[in-house]
Design an enzyme around this catalytic site. Structure first.
Site, PDB file in Angstrom:
ATOM      1  N   ASP A  11       0.918  -1.232  -0.285  1.00 26.99           N
ATOM      2  CA  ASP A  11       0.198   0.194  -0.384  1.00 26.99           C
ATOM      3  C   ASP A  11       0.836   1.449  -0.038  1.00 26.99           C
ATOM      4  O   ASP A  11       1.779   1.681   0.767  1.00 26.99           O
ATOM      5  CB  ASP A  11      -0.945   0.024   1.259  1.00 26.99           C
ATOM      6  CG  ASP A  11      -2.238   0.692   0.817  1.00 26.99           C
ATOM      7  OD1 ASP A  11      -2.079   1.834   0.116  1.00 26.99           O
ATOM      8  OD2 ASP A  11      -3.173   0.249   1.790  1.00 26.99           O
ATOM      9  N   ASP A 106      -2.667   3.148  -5.861  1.00 29.96           N
ATOM     10  CA  ASP A 106      -1.351   2.321  -5.016  1.00 29.96           C
ATOM     11  C   ASP A 106      -1.978   1.648  -4.236  1.00 29.96           C
ATOM     12  O   ASP A 106      -0.709   1.031  -3.243  1.00 29.96           O
ATOM     13  CB  ASP A 106      -1.857   4.027  -4.338  1.00 29.96           C
ATOM     14  CG  ASP A 106      -2.984   3.414  -3.518  1.00 29.96           C
ATOM     15  OD1 ASP A 106      -4.001   2.948  -3.926  1.00 29.96           O
ATOM     16  OD2 ASP A 106      -3.792   4.596  -2.807  1.00 29.96           O
ATOM     17  N   GLU A 107      -1.935  -0.004  -4.703  1.00 26.33           N
ATOM     18  CA  GLU A 107      -2.314  -1.420  -4.182  1.00 26.33           C
ATOM     19  C   GLU A 107      -1.367  -2.133  -4.759  1.00 26.33           C
ATOM     20  O   GLU A 107      -2.290  -2.518  -6.194  1.00 26.33           O
ATOM     21  CB  GLU A 107      -3.585  -1.170  -3.484  1.00 26.33           C
ATOM     22  CG  GLU A 107      -4.222  -0.616  -1.730  1.00 26.33           C
ATOM     23  CD  GLU A 107      -5.870  -1.498  -1.686  1.00 26.33           C
ATOM     24  OE1 GLU A 107      -5.699  -1.860  -0.543  1.00 26.33           O
ATOM     25  OE2 GLU A 107      -6.295  -0.988  -2.665  1.00 26.33           O
TER      26      GLU A 107
END
Length: 411
Positions: A11, A106-107
Site C-alpha cells: 500500500d 496504489d495497492e
DNA sequence: TCTGGGGTCCTAGGACCC
DNA sequence: TCTGGGGTCCTAGGACCC
C-alpha cells in the site's frame, strides 16, 4: 505437502499527496490536500500525513478540510502523473513474483509463496521491496504479510506509514482479536451500526455467535462474511478470476441545473467518454445505465438491456437520453448525471458482424473521434448543433476531459 | 460536514420458460 | 381451474472500498 502460503499486501503511503511532495520539494513537511479546490464542490482525494494532524481525511468535503486547515496547500488531482508513478512502482513489484495482482492505483497483492529460496524470510523480502521502490521512485509504502489476502490487507494498514507488519503463521486469530471491528475490511458504517444494535460490536462478541444465527441476523452473505473474517479466514476478497465488469463516467454540475440542454450536452460528452473507454479496452456491452442525483442528494439509477451490443457513442447517447428523461422529474434540479455500461465482456463475433455492415460507417467515425481524443485529450467532442455561434461560449467547467479518478482512501 | 468519481458484490422481486 | 418447483435474465437499490 504444500508449504503455507505467503501473501504481501502493498500500500503506497498517502499516494497522490506523496507524488506532489516528490515533484515539489518545497511541499515536503507541509499539509498537502489533493482533491477539489476550496470553493468547489468536492472532497479530499488524498492528503499528506501533515494534513492528517489537523483531522483531515480522505472523502471529507473540501469545505470541511479548508475549515480545519486553511493554510494547507490545496492541489487538484493530476491523475495522469499518479498513473505514471503507479506504473513504475508496479513494474518493480512485479519483479518479485509472477503472481502479482494490482488492486488499484496504489495497492497490489503479491503471492510470495515459495519465494524464500530466492529472497530469504518474508520480512527480508519486504525490506528489499521497500528499498527498491524508494530508490527507484522516491516513494514509501507499507507492507502487510500474512497467510491470506484478507489478513495481509489488514496488516498493511496497521503500521502506516512506511510500515511492515507480519502476521506470524498460527497467529491469525490473535491478530484479528486485537482489531476493532471498524478495522476489518468489508465492515462499514451501516454494518457497524447494526452490530452495535445487536450488542455485537467487537470481534469476540461476533465470534460467540454461531454462523446460522449470524446469517439470520445480518443476511446470508454478510453473516457468512463476518463469521469467516473474525476468525482470520479470507472469505474470498480479490478473486483473480476475470468477470464481466462495468464502465461508467459521471459528473457533478458546478451548480444544480434544470436546464434540459445543459443536461443533454453533458450526457453526450459522458456517452463519448464511456464509449471511448469501451472501444479502448476492446469490450462490448448491451446494458446501458444512467444515474442521476437531484439537488436534495437523492440518487437513483435506471438501466436497460438491449437485444444487441452497443455500437456507437451516438447510440449510447440516444438510449441514455431516453432513460434519463423518463426518470427525471423536470421540476427538480439535477446535481449529477452519469452514464455507464454494465456486463461488459470481451467483444465477440457478433460485434464484428455488426460493424461489418450497417454500422461500419459509425464505427469508422467512432475510431476517428477516438484518435482525435488521444491527440487532444483536452477537447471534448461536441455535436454540431451544440456548437455555439462565434462569440458564444462553451458551458463552464465542461471544457476538459478527465481521466478516471481512482479513489480516495489514504492516498 | 453539505457531501467526487470509479468500481465491486449482494438482494429481492418480476417476467418468462420448462 | 388451480397447482408445483427450478432456472435464467433483468431491474433497482444498498453496502462497501479506494
Amino acid at each position: 505437502m504444500a508449504s503455507p502460503r505467503v501473501f504481501f499486501h502493498i500500500d503506497l503511503d498517502a499516494f497522490f499527496a506523496s507524488v506532489e511532495q516528490l515533484d515539489r520539494p518545497e511541499l515536503r513537511g507541509r499539509p498537502v490536500v489533493v482533491g477539489a479546490l476550496p470553493g468547489q464542490r468536492g472532497v479530499v482525494s488524498a492528503c499528506s500525513y501533515e494534513a492528517r494532524v489537523f483531522g483531515i481525511r480522505s472523502a471529507m468535503p473540501i469545505s470541511e478540510a479548508y475549515r480545519r486547515c486553511p493554510q494547507a496547500v490545496f492541489l487538484p488531482v493530476r491523475m495522469e502523473r499518479y498513473l505514471e508513478a503507479s506504473r513504475r512502482v508496479m513494474a518493480i513489484l512485479a519483479d518479485f513474483t509472477p503472481v502479482f495482482q494490482q488492486i488499484s492505483v496504489d495497492e497490489a497483492l503479491l503471492d510470495m509463496t515459495g519465494s524464500q529460496g530466492i529472497f530469504g524470510p518474508p520480512a527480508a523480502a519486504a525490506l528489499r521491496i521497500k528499498q527498491r521502490v524508494r530508490a527507484g521512485t522516491g516513494l514509501s509504502l507499507s507492507i502487510g504479510i500474512a497467510a491470506n489476502r484478507l489478513l495481509a490487507k489488514m496488516a498493511s494498514e496497521k503500521k502506516k506509514p512506511d510500515g511492515l507488519c507480519e502476521v506470524p503463521p498460527g497467529g491469525e486469530e490473535d491478530f484479528v482479536a486485537g482489531l476493532g471491528i471498524e478495522k476489518i475490511w468489508g465492515i462499514g458504517r451501516k454494518t457497524i451500526a447494526r452490530l452495535e444494535e445487536l450488542n455485537l460490536a467487537s470481534v469476540p462478541a461476533i465470534r460467540a455467535v454461531p454462523e446460522g444465527a449470524l446469517k439470520a441476523l445480518m443476511g446470508r452473505a454478510c453473516g457468512s462474511y463476518l463469521f469467516q473474517a473474525v476468525r482470520g479466514i479470507d472469505p474470498g476478497i480479490h478473486a483473480e478470476t476475470a468477470r464481466s465488469h462495468s464502465i461508467s463516467n459521471e459528473t457533478t454540475f458546478p451548480v444544480d441545473t434544470a436546464d434540459a440542454e445543459t443536461v443533454e450536452k453533458l450526457l453526450l460528452e459522458l456517452s463519448h467518454q464511456v464509449m471511448f473507454r469501451l472501444l479502448d479496452e476492446g469490450g462490448s456491452s448491451r446494458t446501458v445505465v444512467i444515474k442521476l442525483r437531484t439537488a436534495d442528494f437523492a440518487t437513483s439509477q435506471a438501466q436497460e438491456t438491449l437485444p444487441h451490443v452497443l455500437s456507437s457513442a451516438e447510440e449510447l447517447f440516444s438510449v441514455s437520453k431516453r432513460l434519463l428523461f423518463a426518470r427525471w422529474d423536470r421540476r427538480q434540479a439535477l446535481r449529477l448525471i452519469g452514464v455507464g455500461l454494465a456486463q461488459v465482456g470481451p467483444a465477440g463475433d457478433e460485434q464484428g458482424e455488426l460493424f461489418a455492415d450497417a454500422s461500419g460507417k459509425k464505427k469508422a467515425v467512432e475510431k476517428a473521434v477516438l484518435t482525435l481524443r488521444r491527440k487532444h485529450p483536452d477537447r471534448a467532442p461536441v455535436k454540431a448543433r451544440f456548437i455555439e455561434p462565434p462569440g458564444g461560449h462553451l458551458p463552464p467547467g465542461r471544457g476538459h476531459d478527465t481521466m478516471p479518478d481512482h479513489g480516495t482512501h489514504q492516498r
